[in-house]
Design a protein around this motif. Structure first.
Motif, short mmCIF file in Angstrom:
data_model
loop_
_atom_site.label_atom_id
_atom_site.label_comp_id
_atom_site.label_asym_id
_atom_site.label_seq_id
_atom_site.Cartn_x
_atom_site.Cartn_y
_atom_site.Cartn_z
N THR A 1 0.82 -1.20 0.00
CA THR A 1 0.00 0.00 0.00
C THR A 1 0.86 1.25 0.00
OG1 THR A 1 -1.75 -1.16 1.24
CG2 THR A 1 -1.82 1.26 1.22
N GLN A 2 0.59 2.09 -0.96
CA GLN A 2 1.22 3.41 -1.01
C GLN A 2 0.09 4.42 -0.86
OE1 GLN A 2 3.74 2.04 -4.71
NE2 GLN A 2 4.55 3.99 -3.98
N VAL B 1 6.78 8.55 -11.34
CA VAL B 1 5.94 7.74 -10.46
C VAL B 1 6.85 6.72 -9.79
CG1 VAL B 1 3.94 6.24 -10.26
CG2 VAL B 1 3.97 8.06 -11.99
N TYR B 2 6.73 6.60 -8.49
CA TYR B 2 7.56 5.68 -7.72
C TYR B 2 6.70 4.54 -7.19
CZ TYR B 2 11.26 9.12 -7.95
OH TYR B 2 12.23 9.97 -8.40
N PHE B 3 7.19 3.33 -7.40
CA PHE B 3 6.46 2.14 -6.98
C PHE B 3 7.25 1.37 -5.94
CE2 PHE B 3 2.92 2.00 -9.88
CZ PHE B 3 3.37 2.73 -10.98
N CYS B 4 6.54 0.96 -4.92
CA CYS B 4 7.08 0.04 -3.93
C CYS B 4 6.56 -1.35 -4.30
CB CYS B 4 6.57 0.44 -2.54
SG CYS B 4 7.12 -0.59 -1.18
N ALA B 5 7.37 -2.38 -4.11
CA ALA B 5 6.95 -3.73 -4.49
C ALA B 5 7.54 -4.74 -3.52
CB ALA B 5 7.40 -4.05 -5.91
N PHE C 1 3.01 -5.04 -6.60
CA PHE C 1 3.27 -3.60 -6.60
C PHE C 1 2.20 -2.83 -5.82
CE2 PHE C 1 6.74 -2.90 -9.52
CZ PHE C 1 6.77 -4.05 -10.30
N GLY C 2 2.64 -1.70 -5.24
CA GLY C 2 1.69 -0.74 -4.73
C GLY C 2 1.12 0.06 -5.89
N GLN C 3 0.22 0.97 -5.56
CA GLN C 3 -0.45 1.73 -6.61
C GLN C 3 0.40 2.87 -7.16
OE1 GLN C 3 -2.81 -0.40 -7.64
NE2 GLN C 3 -4.18 1.32 -7.92
N GLY C 4 1.50 3.14 -6.53
CA GLY C 4 2.40 4.17 -7.03
C GLY C 4 2.14 5.54 -6.42
#
Lengths: 110, 116
Positions: free
Chosen positions: B5-6, B89-93, B106-109
């Motif tokens: 979750t972002q 756009v930065y994504f956490c995964a 992946f998070g939603q960015g």
């Protein structure tokens, strides 16, 4: 460098048609995975291949299929295209610890 | 099942400000990896960093730093002295180490806009 080449970069198709996208990981890399990116659903895993065998599959309808060839190149096919299939399709070469992505194919269905 | 979750969908800062991107993850796996990726307008996902679940040591690399805390299931990313080129756009995964191959969740960015 990512070491993943995707072709074509852009594609426009008509609803009901089918489409094939291509991905070539760097030489010697036996895994390839595919992701779909849409504004609504974000980045979603489609499937992964290792040495020509599908190793994992995401929650997508059967219209989405893929395969991998002996030279590690992979193709993704979508049949009977729907407007909602418009997306950026990303291919990656995953390893145990990370994944490097290609530039993607942007598919527009009209 | 894994989930990332972002909560921040968009962040706008002025150049030279520091900015922190938040990421919260859920997993039942005991061993996993966490990642940050950057996606510029060109579309390619650029790998920034990977952390192992058994290594909570935080790290600084140039203007980037990461704060991994298992107790709060958070993996936050900070850009110090932001620049216009950081706009993306930065994504956490996350990825399980076992049984899931290379599958990333992946998070939603978070869309970062750095204004001059």
């Amino acid at each position: 460098k990512a070491g993943v080449t995707q072709t074509p970069r852009y594609l426009i198709k008509t609803r009901g048609q089918q489409v094939t996208l291509s991905c070539s990981p760097i030489s010697g890399h036996r895994s390839v995975s595919w992701y779909q990116q849409t504004p609504g659903q974000g980045l979603q895993f489609l499937f992964e291949y290792f040495s020509e065998t599908q190793r994992n599959k995401g929650n997508f309808p059967g219209r989405f299929s893929g395969r991998q060839f002996s030279n590690s190149r992979s193709e993704m096919n979508v049949s009977t295209l729907e407007l909602g299939d418009s997306a950026l399709y990303l291919c990656a070469r995953p390893s145990m610890s990370e994944a490097f992505f290609g530039q993607g194919t942007r598919l527009t269905v009209v | 099942a894994q989930k990332v979750t972002q909560a921040q969908t968009e962040i706008s800062v002025v150049e030279k400000e520091d900015v922190t991107l938040d990421c919260v993850y859920e997993t039942r796996d005991t061993t996993y990896y966490l990642f940050w990726y950057k996606q510029p307008p060109s579309g390619e996902l650029v790998f920034l960093i990977r952390r192992n679940s058994f290594d909570e040591q935080n790290e600084i690399s140039g203007r980037y730093s990461w704060n991994f805390q298992k107790s709060t299931s958070s993996f936050n990313f900070t850009i110090t002295a932001s620049q216009v080129v950081d706009s993306a756009v930065y994504f956490c995964a996350s990825k399980a180490v076992y049984n899931q191959g290379g599958k990333l969740i992946f998070g939603q960015g978070t869309e970062l806009s750095v204004k001059p």
